[in-house]
Design a protein around this motif. Structure first.
Motif, PDB file in Angstrom:
ATOM      1  N   SER A  73     -63.317  78.748 -22.653  1.00 52.47           N
ATOM      2  CA  SER A  73     -62.982  77.655 -23.384  1.00 52.47           C
ATOM      3  C   SER A  73     -64.006  76.639 -23.798  1.00 52.47           C
ATOM      4  O   SER A  73     -63.999  76.158 -24.922  1.00 52.47           O
ATOM      5  CB  SER A  73     -62.011  76.709 -22.193  1.00 52.47           C
ATOM      6  OG  SER A  73     -61.084  77.652 -21.834  1.00 52.47           O
ATOM      7  N   LYS A 101     -50.663  80.755 -17.307  1.00 47.12           N
ATOM      8  CA  LYS A 101     -50.967  79.538 -17.701  1.00 47.12           C
ATOM      9  C   LYS A 101     -52.481  79.519 -18.077  1.00 47.12           C
ATOM     10  O   LYS A 101     -52.697  78.642 -19.278  1.00 47.12           O
ATOM     11  CB  LYS A 101     -50.707  78.739 -16.728  1.00 47.12           C
ATOM     12  CG  LYS A 101     -51.285  76.979 -16.537  1.00 47.12           C
ATOM     13  CD  LYS A 101     -50.678  76.625 -18.012  1.00 47.12           C
ATOM     14  CE  LYS A 101     -49.047  76.137 -17.648  1.00 47.12           C
ATOM     15  NZ  LYS A 101     -48.519  75.507 -18.888  1.00 47.12           N
ATOM     16  N   THR A 105     -53.308  79.150 -22.419  1.00 47.43           N
ATOM     17  CA  THR A 105     -53.956  77.955 -22.601  1.00 47.43           C
ATOM     18  C   THR A 105     -55.512  78.270 -23.478  1.00 47.43           C
ATOM     19  O   THR A 105     -55.560  77.706 -24.660  1.00 47.43           O
ATOM     20  CB  THR A 105     -54.052  76.786 -21.750  1.00 47.43           C
ATOM     21  OG1 THR A 105     -52.961  76.557 -20.832  1.00 47.43           O
ATOM     22  CG2 THR A 105     -54.846  75.586 -22.182  1.00 47.43           C
ATOM     23  N   HIS A 108     -54.309  79.641 -27.001  1.00 52.14           N
ATOM     24  CA  HIS A 108     -54.265  78.420 -27.714  1.00 52.14           C
ATOM     25  C   HIS A 108     -55.117  77.673 -28.378  1.00 52.14           C
ATOM     26  O   HIS A 108     -55.308  77.375 -29.414  1.00 52.14           O
ATOM     27  CB  HIS A 108     -52.941  77.746 -26.997  1.00 52.14           C
ATOM     28  CG  HIS A 108     -52.462  76.645 -27.545  1.00 52.14           C
ATOM     29  ND1 HIS A 108     -51.601  76.427 -28.553  1.00 52.14           N
ATOM     30  CD2 HIS A 108     -52.844  75.223 -27.455  1.00 52.14           C
ATOM     31  CE1 HIS A 108     -51.286  75.337 -29.142  1.00 52.14           C
ATOM     32  NE2 HIS A 108     -52.157  74.157 -28.197  1.00 52.14           N
ATOM     33  N   LEU A 109     -55.895  77.306 -27.391  1.00 51.46           N
ATOM     34  CA  LEU A 109     -57.064  76.286 -27.588  1.00 51.46           C
ATOM     35  C   LEU A 109     -58.120  77.061 -28.508  1.00 51.46           C
ATOM     36  O   LEU A 109     -58.680  76.475 -29.479  1.00 51.46           O
ATOM     37  CB  LEU A 109     -57.854  75.885 -26.512  1.00 51.46           C
ATOM     38  CG  LEU A 109     -57.223  74.873 -25.623  1.00 51.46           C
ATOM     39  CD1 LEU A 109     -57.934  74.587 -24.420  1.00 51.46           C
ATOM     40  CD2 LEU A 109     -56.776  73.473 -26.307  1.00 51.46           C
ATOM     41  N   GLN A 172     -43.248  77.771 -19.672  1.00 54.59           N
ATOM     42  CA  GLN A 172     -44.760  77.731 -19.784  1.00 54.59           C
ATOM     43  C   GLN A 172     -45.041  77.436 -21.482  1.00 54.59           C
ATOM     44  O   GLN A 172     -45.023  78.450 -22.088  1.00 54.59           O
ATOM     45  CB  GLN A 172     -45.408  78.836 -19.070  1.00 54.59           C
ATOM     46  CG  GLN A 172     -45.858  78.981 -17.721  1.00 54.59           C
ATOM     47  CD  GLN A 172     -46.659  79.995 -17.298  1.00 54.59           C
ATOM     48  OE1 GLN A 172     -46.950  80.690 -17.864  1.00 54.59           O
ATOM     49  NE2 GLN A 172     -47.263  79.505 -16.097  1.00 54.59           N
ATOM     50  N   ARG A 173     -45.563  76.160 -21.558  1.00 55.82           N
ATOM     51  CA  ARG A 173     -46.174  75.953 -22.823  1.00 55.82           C
ATOM     52  C   ARG A 173     -47.587  75.418 -22.767  1.00 55.82           C
ATOM     53  O   ARG A 173     -47.491  74.812 -21.361  1.00 55.82           O
ATOM     54  CB  ARG A 173     -45.301  75.241 -23.679  1.00 55.82           C
ATOM     55  CG  ARG A 173     -43.922  75.912 -24.224  1.00 55.82           C
ATOM     56  CD  ARG A 173     -43.138  75.121 -25.003  1.00 55.82           C
ATOM     57  NE  ARG A 173     -43.721  74.683 -26.468  1.00 55.82           N
ATOM     58  CZ  ARG A 173     -43.045  74.091 -27.306  1.00 55.82           C
ATOM     59  NH1 ARG A 173     -41.848  73.397 -27.262  1.00 55.82           N
ATOM     60  NH2 ARG A 173     -43.583  73.835 -28.420  1.00 55.82           N
ATOM     61  N   PRO A 174     -48.789  75.651 -23.489  1.00 55.86           N
ATOM     62  CA  PRO A 174     -48.508  75.877 -24.884  1.00 55.86           C
ATOM     63  C   PRO A 174     -48.329  77.606 -24.620  1.00 55.86           C
ATOM     64  O   PRO A 174     -48.757  78.213 -23.558  1.00 55.86           O
ATOM     65  CB  PRO A 174     -49.832  75.839 -25.364  1.00 55.86           C
ATOM     66  CG  PRO A 174     -50.772  75.509 -24.351  1.00 55.86           C
ATOM     67  CD  PRO A 174     -49.864  74.905 -23.204  1.00 55.86           C
ATOM     68  N   ARG A 175     -47.920  78.344 -25.647  1.00 54.62           N
ATOM     69  CA  ARG A 175     -47.635  79.693 -25.684  1.00 54.62           C
ATOM     70  C   ARG A 175     -49.229  80.108 -26.389  1.00 54.62           C
ATOM     71  O   ARG A 175     -49.750  79.504 -26.954  1.00 54.62           O
ATOM     72  CB  ARG A 175     -46.631  80.294 -26.710  1.00 54.62           C
ATOM     73  CG  ARG A 175     -45.418  79.647 -26.144  1.00 54.62           C
ATOM     74  CD  ARG A 175     -44.936  79.900 -24.963  1.00 54.62           C
ATOM     75  NE  ARG A 175     -45.065  81.456 -24.352  1.00 54.62           N
ATOM     76  CZ  ARG A 175     -45.567  81.804 -23.107  1.00 54.62           C
ATOM     77  NH1 ARG A 175     -45.661  81.160 -22.198  1.00 54.62           N
ATOM     78  NH2 ARG A 175     -45.614  83.072 -22.785  1.00 54.62           N
TER      79      ARG A 175
END
Length: 305
Positions: A73, A101, A105, A108-109, A172-175
């Protein structure tokens, strides 16, 4: 065309492969190496996974093992194109929803750059410390892969029911940004090859010498065909340590070194045996020497792969 990626230095420092300069390195070095990989056309950068190393193994393994989600990340924000691989996440240490999770994430990021590499793990005390099943880790991994495919899919409220794990009506979001996060299965044991063939989008062999790979790849493809799986699978290989050019220092007998054309000729053998991506590791005495090696490999060796 064979693509190339690399496991990041610094973030894991086993004495088997870490260079001396890595001991004093840190976040700034990782950033520069990741940015170099991004600029130089590397397909992915990879980070390992261990929660805790028992004292009996601390000699050979060291205790420097960065968390892969945190590391990737951090580097996602400094890069634009290069994919982000967990090589490999020991997913049996955590409940699948916890893993989903974190990695959803990350995907998504990063704008959809995750490749989820998974493996069974091998450190018994690590499993025991977190209350995970070491003896049954193969079965746990099989079920966890299925659970993760559900939990990392497009559904906000994924559903899964298995022997060990079940979940539904839990959002659970974000997908993930990707419609389907690729799952690459690590390991070279018969069970790992079967798992990769039947459940993986890719296979990450663990240290197979090149002369053993053709038979392994044939078995992988045969198992997949017998199961009626038609989708292609990304076959990987970890190649010998590399040094482009003449080093002028002792590289070790296994290192492939020499002119770019000679290195490319040697590495093309992997593609000829059915490998789709090679994981490269360069010998180096400093971060600068490493990034120089990465750049010259990308410019002068990779075009001939």
């Amino acid at each position: 065309m064979v693509v190339y990626g690399m496991q990041l230095p610094v973030q894991s420092q086993s004495t088997i492969y870490a260079e001396p300069w890595e001991a004093a390195a840190g976040p700034a070095d990782l950033l520069e190496i990741a940015r170099t990989a991004d600029r130089a056309g590397f397909d992915y950068i990879a980070s390992c996974d261990h929660v805790a190393i028992p004292r009996r193994l601390a000699g050979p393994m060291g205790t420097v093992w960065y968390d892969p989600v945190a590391t990737l990340s951090f580097l996602a924000a400094a890069t634009e194109r290069v994919r982000l691989l967990s090589h490999v996440a020991v997913v049996g240490l955590r409940h699948p929803l916890v893993t989903a999770k974190a990695y959803a994430t990350l995907d998504h990021l990063s704008g959809g750059r995750l490749v989820l590499g998974v493996g069974a793990g091998h450190v018994q005390e690590e499993f025991e410390a977190v209350g995970a099943d070491f003896a049954g880790r193969g079965g746990v991994l099989d079920e966890t892969i299925d659970a993760l495919k559900a939990a990392l899919g497009p559904e906000e409220f994924p559903e899964f029911s298995g022997e060990r794990f079940s979940f539904k009506e839990l959002g659970q979001r974000p997908r993930p940004a990707q419609e389907r996060v690729p799952v690459w299965v690590g390991g070279s044991s018969p069970a790992a090859v079967r798992r990769a063939a039947l459940k993986g989008d890719g296979w990450l062999p663990q240290g197979d010498p090149r002369e053993k790979l053709p038979a392994q790849i044939a078995r992988l493809k045969n198992l997949r065909a017998e199961a009626g799986i038609e989708e292609p699978i990304t076959v990987g290989a970890i190649v010998e340590p590399l040094y482009v050019g003449e080093a002028g220092w002792e590289l070790g007998r296994r290192t492939l070194t020499g002119k770019p054309e000679a290195l490319a000729s040697s590495l093309r053998a992997y593609g000829e045996m059915g490998v789709d991506q090679i994981q490269v590791r360069f010998r180096s005495r400093s971060r600068t020497e490493l990034t120089d090696q990465m750049a010259v490999f990308a410019a002068e060796v990779a075009p001939h792969l």
